[in-house]
Write a protein that holds these residues in place. Sequence first.
Motif, mmCIF file in Angstrom:
data_model
loop_
_atom_site.group_PDB
_atom_site.id
_atom_site.type_symbol
_atom_site.label_atom_id
_atom_site.label_comp_id
_atom_site.label_asym_id
_atom_site.label_seq_id
_atom_site.Cartn_x
_atom_site.Cartn_y
_atom_site.Cartn_z
ATOM 1 N N TYR A 261 0.853 -1.188 0.000
ATOM 2 C CA TYR A 261 0.000 0.000 0.000
ATOM 3 C C TYR A 261 0.890 1.239 0.000
ATOM 4 C CZ TYR A 261 -4.210 -2.746 0.803
ATOM 5 O OH TYR A 261 -5.244 -3.630 0.659
ATOM 6 N N THR A 262 0.396 2.318 -0.590
ATOM 7 C CA THR A 262 1.242 3.487 -0.798
ATOM 8 C C THR A 262 0.457 4.780 -0.638
ATOM 9 O OG1 THR A 262 2.872 4.446 -2.331
ATOM 10 C CG2 THR A 262 0.844 3.568 -3.312
ATOM 11 N N THR A 263 1.178 5.896 -0.638
ATOM 12 C CA THR A 263 0.596 7.240 -0.580
ATOM 13 C C THR A 263 1.325 8.116 -1.590
ATOM 14 O OG1 THR A 263 2.155 8.151 1.038
ATOM 15 C CG2 THR A 263 0.244 6.947 1.915
ATOM 16 N N PRO A 264 0.738 9.249 -1.968
ATOM 17 C CA PRO A 264 1.445 10.145 -2.885
ATOM 18 C C PRO A 264 2.776 10.644 -2.322
ATOM 19 C CG PRO A 264 -0.889 10.690 -2.828
ATOM 20 C CD PRO A 264 -0.662 9.687 -1.734
ATOM 21 N N GLU A 265 2.867 10.750 -1.006
ATOM 22 C CA GLU A 265 4.093 11.265 -0.386
ATOM 23 C C GLU A 265 5.213 10.229 -0.362
ATOM 24 O OE1 GLU A 265 0.631 13.452 0.549
ATOM 25 O OE2 GLU A 265 1.018 11.354 1.119
ATOM 26 N N THR A 266 4.871 8.937 -0.373
ATOM 27 C CA THR A 266 5.880 7.889 -0.207
ATOM 28 C C THR A 266 6.030 6.976 -1.414
ATOM 29 O OG1 THR A 266 4.261 6.344 0.771
ATOM 30 C CG2 THR A 266 5.415 7.851 2.286
ATOM 31 N N VAL A 267 5.296 7.237 -2.486
ATOM 32 C CA VAL A 267 5.177 6.258 -3.566
ATOM 33 C C VAL A 267 6.513 5.912 -4.218
ATOM 34 C CG1 VAL A 267 4.601 7.986 -5.348
ATOM 35 C CG2 VAL A 267 3.822 5.605 -5.605
ATOM 36 N N LEU A 268 7.422 6.858 -4.383
ATOM 37 C CA LEU A 268 8.689 6.546 -5.056
ATOM 38 C C LEU A 268 9.511 5.565 -4.230
ATOM 39 C CD1 LEU A 268 9.778 9.987 -6.563
ATOM 40 C CD2 LEU A 268 8.300 8.219 -7.535
ATOM 41 N N ASP A 269 9.591 5.790 -2.922
ATOM 42 C CA ASP A 269 10.308 4.847 -2.065
ATOM 43 C C ASP A 269 9.552 3.532 -1.940
ATOM 44 O OD1 ASP A 269 12.392 6.616 -1.603
ATOM 45 O OD2 ASP A 269 11.466 7.458 0.196
ATOM 46 N N ASP A 270 8.227 3.599 -1.942
ATOM 47 C CA ASP A 270 7.428 2.374 -1.850
ATOM 48 C C ASP A 270 7.649 1.475 -3.057
ATOM 49 O OD1 ASP A 270 6.362 3.132 0.585
ATOM 50 O OD2 ASP A 270 4.538 3.994 -0.296
ATOM 51 N N ILE A 271 7.834 2.068 -4.220
ATOM 52 C CA ILE A 271 8.092 1.262 -5.419
ATOM 53 C C ILE A 271 9.424 0.529 -5.284
ATOM 54 C CG2 ILE A 271 8.653 1.412 -7.881
ATOM 55 C CD1 ILE A 271 6.432 3.554 -8.086
ATOM 56 N N GLY A 272 10.421 1.191 -4.720
ATOM 57 C CA GLY A 272 11.696 0.519 -4.481
ATOM 58 C C GLY A 272 11.552 -0.649 -3.528
ATOM 59 N N ARG A 273 10.823 -0.454 -2.441
ATOM 60 C CA ARG A 273 10.591 -1.535 -1.480
ATOM 61 C C ARG A 273 9.824 -2.675 -2.143
ATOM 62 N NH1 ARG A 273 6.497 -2.212 2.690
ATOM 63 N NH2 ARG A 273 5.614 -0.171 2.128
ATOM 64 N N LEU A 274 8.823 -2.329 -2.939
ATOM 65 C CA LEU A 274 8.014 -3.311 -3.655
ATOM 66 C C LEU A 274 8.869 -4.176 -4.566
ATOM 67 C CD1 LEU A 274 4.883 -3.950 -4.657
ATOM 68 C CD2 LEU A 274 5.611 -2.545 -6.611
ATOM 69 N N MET A 275 9.695 -3.533 -5.399
ATOM 70 C CA MET A 275 10.507 -4.264 -6.363
ATOM 71 C C MET A 275 11.494 -5.190 -5.667
ATOM 72 S SD MET A 275 11.123 -1.204 -9.157
ATOM 73 C CE MET A 275 12.249 -2.161 -10.192
ATOM 74 N N ARG A 276 12.072 -4.721 -4.575
ATOM 75 C CA ARG A 276 13.037 -5.554 -3.858
ATOM 76 C C ARG A 276 12.342 -6.713 -3.147
ATOM 77 N NH1 ARG A 276 14.932 0.132 -2.656
ATOM 78 N NH2 ARG A 276 16.522 0.500 -4.262
ATOM 79 N N LEU A 277 11.141 -6.483 -2.621
ATOM 80 C CA LEU A 277 10.371 -7.577 -2.030
ATOM 81 C C LEU A 277 10.084 -8.671 -3.058
ATOM 82 C CD1 LEU A 277 7.659 -5.812 0.193
ATOM 83 C CD2 LEU A 277 9.337 -7.497 0.962
ATOM 84 N N ALA A 278 9.831 -8.244 -4.284
ATOM 85 C CA ALA A 278 9.516 -9.200 -5.356
ATOM 86 C C ALA A 278 10.758 -9.862 -5.940
ATOM 87 C CB ALA A 278 8.735 -8.496 -6.466
ATOM 88 N N GLY A 279 11.948 -9.449 -5.478
ATOM 89 C CA GLY A 279 13.177 -10.082 -5.921
ATOM 90 C C GLY A 279 13.620 -9.698 -7.316
ATOM 91 N N TYR A 280 13.419 -8.432 -7.674
ATOM 92 C CA TYR A 280 13.720 -8.059 -9.064
ATOM 93 C C TYR A 280 15.204 -8.170 -9.393
ATOM 94 C CZ TYR A 280 16.022 -3.457 -8.832
ATOM 95 O OH TYR A 280 16.934 -2.437 -8.664
ATOM 96 N N GLN A 281 16.075 -7.947 -8.404
ATOM 97 C CA GLN A 281 17.512 -8.012 -8.675
ATOM 98 C C GLN A 281 17.971 -9.437 -8.963
ATOM 99 O OE1 GLN A 281 17.898 -5.588 -4.996
ATOM 100 N NE2 GLN A 281 19.779 -4.841 -5.958
ATOM 101 N N GLN A 282 17.212 -10.417 -8.465
ATOM 102 C CA GLN A 282 17.532 -11.807 -8.770
ATOM 103 C C GLN A 282 16.919 -12.248 -10.101
ATOM 104 O OE1 GLN A 282 16.260 -10.972 -5.380
ATOM 105 N NE2 GLN A 282 18.457 -10.564 -5.177
ATOM 106 N N THR A 283 16.051 -11.404 -10.652
ATOM 107 C CA THR A 283 15.344 -11.736 -11.895
ATOM 108 C C THR A 283 15.999 -11.101 -13.116
ATOM 109 O OG1 THR A 283 13.248 -11.911 -10.713
ATOM 110 C CG2 THR A 283 13.129 -11.522 -13.086
ATOM 111 N N LEU A 284 16.422 -9.856 -12.978
ATOM 112 C CA LEU A 284 16.978 -9.126 -14.115
ATOM 113 C C LEU A 284 18.495 -9.261 -14.168
ATOM 114 C CD1 LEU A 284 14.889 -5.820 -13.964
ATOM 115 C CD2 LEU A 284 14.331 -7.992 -15.067
ATOM 116 N N ASP A 285 19.032 -9.286 -15.361
ATOM 117 C CA ASP A 285 20.472 -9.350 -15.592
ATOM 118 C C ASP A 285 21.026 -7.926 -15.539
ATOM 119 O OD1 ASP A 285 23.052 -9.654 -16.456
ATOM 120 O OD2 ASP A 285 22.546 -10.621 -18.357
ATOM 121 N N ALA A 286 21.754 -7.609 -14.475
ATOM 122 C CA ALA A 286 22.261 -6.251 -14.294
ATOM 123 C C ALA A 286 23.252 -5.842 -15.374
ATOM 124 C CB ALA A 286 22.910 -6.112 -12.914
ATOM 125 N N ALA A 287 23.833 -6.816 -16.066
ATOM 126 C CA ALA A 287 24.789 -6.499 -17.130
ATOM 127 C C ALA A 287 24.099 -6.180 -18.450
ATOM 128 C CB ALA A 287 25.754 -7.669 -17.320
#
Length: 372
Positions: A25-51
């Motif tokens: 859940y998010t708010t207009p004041e926190t949404v940018l940081d919330d998206i970062g928390r969301l993506m990391r919870l979903a394990g995006y760094q283990q999914t995408l090839d950083a190279a």
Amino acid sequence: MTQTVLDNPATDAAPPSRSRVAVVYTTPETVLDDIGRLMRLAGYQQTLDAAAATLLKINISWQLWYPACSTTPWQLDGVIKTLEEDGFQDIIAAHNGTVVVDAKVGEVNNKHLPVIEKHSIPNTHLEDVEWMQFQPKAEMRVLGDIFPEGLRIPALFPGKNIIHLPTMKTHVFTTMTGAMKNAFGGLLNHRRHWTHSVIHETLVDLLAIQKEIHPGLFAVMDGTFVGDGPGPRAMQWQTKNILLASADQVAIDAVSAKLMGIDPMSVKFIRLAHDAGLGTGDPREIEIVGEDVSEVNWHLKASEDTFASRGQKLIYWGPLKRLEHLLLRTVIAPWSYVASNLYFNGYWYNAIGRRRARKALETPWGALFRSY
């Protein structure tokens, strides 16, 4: 932070990571940081090839701004911010136009362009890039028959990660639309409307293709505004303050459907993709990390139509089916583009949509939209 499995809270076994969906859940004041928390919870760094380079597949369902219709500026902003913070250096925004939507107008009206300029990333319109012949390894359910001359995809796509940026909304042809539908514009050219009569099978074919060409596949779905009714344009908007993310395109659509009050396995493209092993569509097998949404049901109206969609359904699946080729695949096909523009851009938006959009601008999310 809570962790649940939809419809199966008593399970002890952790589902595989491909079936994980993060919900925040998010708010207009926190949404940018919330998206970062969301993506990391979903394990995006283990999914995408950083190279590898990472494509951001922006959704523009209408060149006009209307709540829940297209990728939100904060959705795009938060995803880019997170990627940059985590060391992803080669990020490319990707838009597609359609026969009825001008994405170059849409990126301005939907305030994508200011975000892209803020982060100084390349901005690509797929109608301007080279398209290449592509032969899928997977057996195609329908695309081989619709395009017997062979498939063509953007030459930009193979070898790059892709993050889809859909919004949560119902849809007149697919019941609901999300991550899987977002590939429709990117991988098919301006003849994509030829596939509407077999749209569910088409989305499954496109997911199989994506798994062949992208080293990493991810989705971040915006539910700050949610579309209820005859989407993707003529909807009632609702404020739901929610964000979803997953590496499993089927699972994120299934969770989105369930929140809307739709049985995911009753949605044909979700069921077909689940049965084909392309992702997890059964809610009992999906791990939710972040918020506990097991009891959420918004009871959205997924079966509503507009005057325009009723006419289209007569052509795709009704008594006018025998005229589909003549009406939509010959030199007279532009009548349908003109009719769509007259109905949505001329009649519907001015008679109904503009008033609804103005009310949305009076909300906190509307204020954030104006700030871009």
